[in-house]
Scaffold this motif. Sequence first.
Motif, PDB file in Angstrom:
ATOM      1  N   PHE A   9      -6.582   5.835 -29.546  1.00 50.20           N
ATOM      2  CA  PHE A   9      -5.169   5.792 -29.930  1.00 50.20           C
ATOM      3  C   PHE A   9      -4.822   4.405 -30.453  1.00 50.20           C
ATOM      4  CE2 PHE A   9      -3.329   9.195 -26.776  1.00 50.20           C
ATOM      5  CZ  PHE A   9      -4.046  10.187 -27.407  1.00 50.20           C
ATOM      6  N   ARG A  10      -5.325   3.387 -29.779  1.00 48.38           N
ATOM      7  CA  ARG A  10      -4.995   2.002 -30.135  1.00 48.38           C
ATOM      8  C   ARG A  10      -5.606   1.573 -31.469  1.00 48.38           C
ATOM      9  NH1 ARG A  10      -6.105   0.112 -24.085  1.00 48.38           N
ATOM     10  NH2 ARG A  10      -4.075   0.656 -23.204  1.00 48.38           N
ATOM     11  N   LYS A  11      -6.683   2.212 -31.895  1.00 47.26           N
ATOM     12  CA  LYS A  11      -7.368   1.841 -33.137  1.00 47.26           C
ATOM     13  C   LYS A  11      -6.931   2.665 -34.333  1.00 47.26           C
ATOM     14  CE  LYS A  11     -10.130  -1.232 -31.279  1.00 47.26           C
ATOM     15  NZ  LYS A  11     -10.258  -2.600 -31.718  1.00 47.26           N
ATOM     16  N   SER A  12      -6.291   3.798 -34.111  1.00 42.76           N
ATOM     17  CA  SER A  12      -5.909   4.668 -35.219  1.00 42.76           C
ATOM     18  C   SER A  12      -4.464   4.395 -35.644  1.00 42.76           C
ATOM     19  CB  SER A  12      -6.066   6.136 -34.816  1.00 42.76           C
ATOM     20  OG  SER A  12      -5.194   6.474 -33.752  1.00 42.76           O
ATOM     21  N   GLY A  13      -4.146   4.840 -36.835  1.00 43.60           N
ATOM     22  CA  GLY A  13      -2.809   4.639 -37.358  1.00 43.60           C
ATOM     23  C   GLY A  13      -1.770   5.545 -36.736  1.00 43.60           C
ATOM     24  N   PHE A  14      -2.194   6.723 -36.296  1.00 45.95           N
ATOM     25  CA  PHE A  14      -1.272   7.686 -35.692  1.00 45.95           C
ATOM     26  C   PHE A  14      -2.019   8.425 -34.600  1.00 45.95           C
ATOM     27  CE2 PHE A  14       1.165  11.654 -35.467  1.00 45.95           C
ATOM     28  CZ  PHE A  14       2.451  11.143 -35.366  1.00 45.95           C
ATOM     29  N   SER A  15      -1.456   8.454 -33.415  1.00 47.88           N
ATOM     30  CA  SER A  15      -2.122   9.097 -32.284  1.00 47.88           C
ATOM     31  C   SER A  15      -1.232  10.177 -31.693  1.00 47.88           C
ATOM     32  CB  SER A  15      -2.471   8.060 -31.225  1.00 47.88           C
ATOM     33  OG  SER A  15      -1.311   7.344 -30.831  1.00 47.88           O
TER      34      SER A  15
END
Length: 150
Positions: free
Chosen positions: A104-110
């Motif tokens: 979640f922290r690395k993606s643009g939208f979680s």
Amino acid sequence: MAREAWTVKFDANVVASFTDVHLAHAVKIVGVSDDRDLVAACETAAQQALGEKASAERSQPYYLDVTHPQANKGTVVTTLSKRLNIPPEQIATIGDMPNDVPMFRKSGFSIAMGNSSDAVKAQASAVTDSHENDGFAKAARKFVLRSVSG
């Protein structure tokens, strides 16, 4: 242990304690218990004790996975971003367990599944329905396909 051995299709390697010999060949250490509160408490204790030396996250309410600090879903997002030449901001992720939070922290939208804990939901950009109520399909339709079609 019988249920776990059946699930993973190999027997457990039970040791009295972890030595350098055991750890030198370990890829992942998994703690399993039907006592879900105890597994959650062990997750917190392992995170505090290990800090940045390892990743300790629950992949199921009854599993605690301890791995190399870079062996987590966040690293997968970063690696795929580089290999596929897609900026992380353009990557959407979906999950329901604490081990999904690094991605979640690395993606643009979680997107957290509706059956996630409140702690996991708090780390996501959005929340969908539970897995039992087609949460994945609803999230894809509402958050992913919507942006593609219009």
